[in-house]
Design a protein around this motif. Structure first.
Motif, mmCIF file in Angstrom:
data_model
loop_
_atom_site.group_PDB
_atom_site.id
_atom_site.type_symbol
_atom_site.label_atom_id
_atom_site.label_comp_id
_atom_site.label_asym_id
_atom_site.label_seq_id
_atom_site.Cartn_x
_atom_site.Cartn_y
_atom_site.Cartn_z
ATOM 1 N N VAL A 2 61.624 49.537 44.156
ATOM 2 C CA VAL A 2 62.401 50.416 44.385
ATOM 3 C C VAL A 2 63.360 50.636 45.710
ATOM 4 O O VAL A 2 64.493 50.660 45.582
ATOM 5 C CB VAL A 2 61.603 52.212 44.210
ATOM 6 C CG1 VAL A 2 62.555 53.134 44.462
ATOM 7 C CG2 VAL A 2 61.096 51.978 42.774
ATOM 8 N N ALA A 3 62.673 50.461 46.571
ATOM 9 C CA ALA A 3 63.068 50.291 47.969
ATOM 10 C C ALA A 3 64.276 49.262 48.090
ATOM 11 O O ALA A 3 65.597 49.330 48.474
ATOM 12 C CB ALA A 3 62.211 50.047 48.981
ATOM 13 N N SER A 4 63.794 48.168 47.456
ATOM 14 C CA SER A 4 64.705 46.871 47.520
ATOM 15 C C SER A 4 65.935 47.241 46.654
ATOM 16 O O SER A 4 67.185 47.067 47.185
ATOM 17 C CB SER A 4 64.086 45.755 46.991
ATOM 18 O OG SER A 4 62.729 45.281 47.423
ATOM 19 N N ALA A 5 65.979 48.007 45.574
ATOM 20 C CA ALA A 5 67.211 48.191 44.890
ATOM 21 C C ALA A 5 67.921 49.007 45.554
ATOM 22 O O ALA A 5 69.205 48.944 45.480
ATOM 23 C CB ALA A 5 66.633 48.882 43.389
ATOM 24 N N ILE A 6 67.458 50.241 46.151
ATOM 25 C CA ILE A 6 68.303 51.115 47.036
ATOM 26 C C ILE A 6 69.022 50.397 48.217
ATOM 27 O O ILE A 6 70.003 50.570 48.429
ATOM 28 C CB ILE A 6 67.434 52.293 47.459
ATOM 29 C CG1 ILE A 6 66.916 53.150 45.866
ATOM 30 C CG2 ILE A 6 68.368 53.180 48.431
ATOM 31 C CD1 ILE A 6 66.030 54.073 46.628
ATOM 32 N N LEU A 7 68.230 49.590 48.788
ATOM 33 C CA LEU A 7 68.565 49.261 49.955
ATOM 34 C C LEU A 7 69.998 47.878 49.857
ATOM 35 O O LEU A 7 70.989 48.120 50.410
ATOM 36 C CB LEU A 7 67.446 48.193 50.655
ATOM 37 C CG LEU A 7 67.687 47.389 51.902
ATOM 38 C CD1 LEU A 7 68.239 48.517 53.202
ATOM 39 C CD2 LEU A 7 66.438 46.835 52.629
#
Length: 306
Positions: free
Chosen positions: A277-282
């Motif tokens: 999830v963090a990767s997608a947002i970042l």
């Protein structure tokens, strides 16, 4: 398909896949070779080969004292600190995770341009920064990271490397350097190699490890030299001449995806749901930053950085 289109496709493959794979290759090599020594070997060999190519192309290798000083500063920011310390941090951080942290470089460059030149941020850039900061927070705030002392140090050092590379990008855009990118890059890598070897000895790295390294490590270093340092960089500079900088900079959010997949497939690096999830947002944040309507005239060198 004409020759130029094919060359563009091959060049994009180089900056997407080859640069994305350098995190894995460095991770493999640093398990046996001390990080500063590893970087010295890689950039020394690549620098000499690039200068030989420049000579064969009949490019002048003469540089002024000012250019030598600027090349030394750029080499330190990009390769000695930006890459040498980054490789050291890979001892504590997964290669895919490190690639995600490195993808925040456009965010750092925006902050530096705002701080140094007073450049105002566009709406897309502001959205990108907010998403990038939130994604980074989700990435580094996971419990398993907070309980690992080595991981925390590794993350901190990687972010400092990203800052060094980002400042280097701004510095190079203003500094007097040789016009030919082969000459400029060759000198940067050669100078950085000498500096890296010096610091390698200051920190008493074991130079004898080069005698006992495995075939896998030897191949990793060879691929870093030929593909990571020469082929991909040449492809990057070619694309900057024939394609808009916005499209070329998409490597900033493709490289981490490649690195994550390769780290998971070859090194069994784990991916948590929060990391995904963090990767997608970042990466969405990086996309907003790199796709704004009018990119700065200061060309952002890629973070790979490695």
């Amino acid at each position: 398909m004409n020759k130029s289109k094919l060359l563009i496709i091959v060049s994009f493959f180089s900056i997407y896949v080859i640069w994305g794979s350098t995190y894995l290759l460095n991770k493999i090599a640093v398990a046996e070779i001390p990080p500063l020594l590893l970087a010295s070997i890689r950039f020394g060999a690549a620098g000499i080969i690039i200068l030989l190519i420049a000579k064969l192309l009949k490019k002048s290798l003469k540089i002024s004292k000012r250019q030598l000083l600027n090349l030394t500063i750029a080499g330190f920011l990009f390769l000695v600190y930006g890459n040498g310390v980054f490789v050291w941090a890979l001892k504590y951080v997964d290669s895919g995770f490190a690639a995600l942290l490195a993808s925040t470089q456009p965010l750092f460059v925006l902050f530096l341009l705002r701080l140094i030149d007073g450049k105002k941020m566009q709406r897309k850039s502001i959205i990108g920064v907010c998403l990038g900061v939130f994604g980074m927070y989700l990435l580094v705030s996971q419990k398993q990271i907070a309980t690992s002392e080595g991981m925390i140090i590794g993350i901190f050092m990687i972010l400092s490397c990203v800052l060094s590379w980002s400042y280097g990008s701004v510095f190079v855009s203003k500094a007097e350097l040789p016009k030919n990118f082969f000459v400029s890059t060759g000198y940067q890598m050669t100078i950085a190699s000498v500096l890296l070897l010096f610091w390698s000895q200051v920190f008493k790295e074991d130079i004898t490890t080069v005698k006992t390294m495995s075939y896998q490590t030897q191949m990793s270093i060879a691929m870093l030299i030929v593909f990571g340092s020469i082929v991909a960089f040449t492809a990057f500079n070619y694309l900057l001449k024939v394609i808009s900088p916005e499209k070329v900079s998409t490597s900033a959010y493709v490289n981490p995806v490649i690195a994550l997949f390769l780290g998971w497939y070859f090194l069994d690096e784990k991916l948590t749901a929060q990391s995904i999830v963090a990767s997608a947002i970042l990466l969405t944040g990086v996309y907003f930053i790199t796709s704004r309507k009018r990119i700065s005239k200061n060309k952002i060198a890629p973070s790979q950085k490695t």
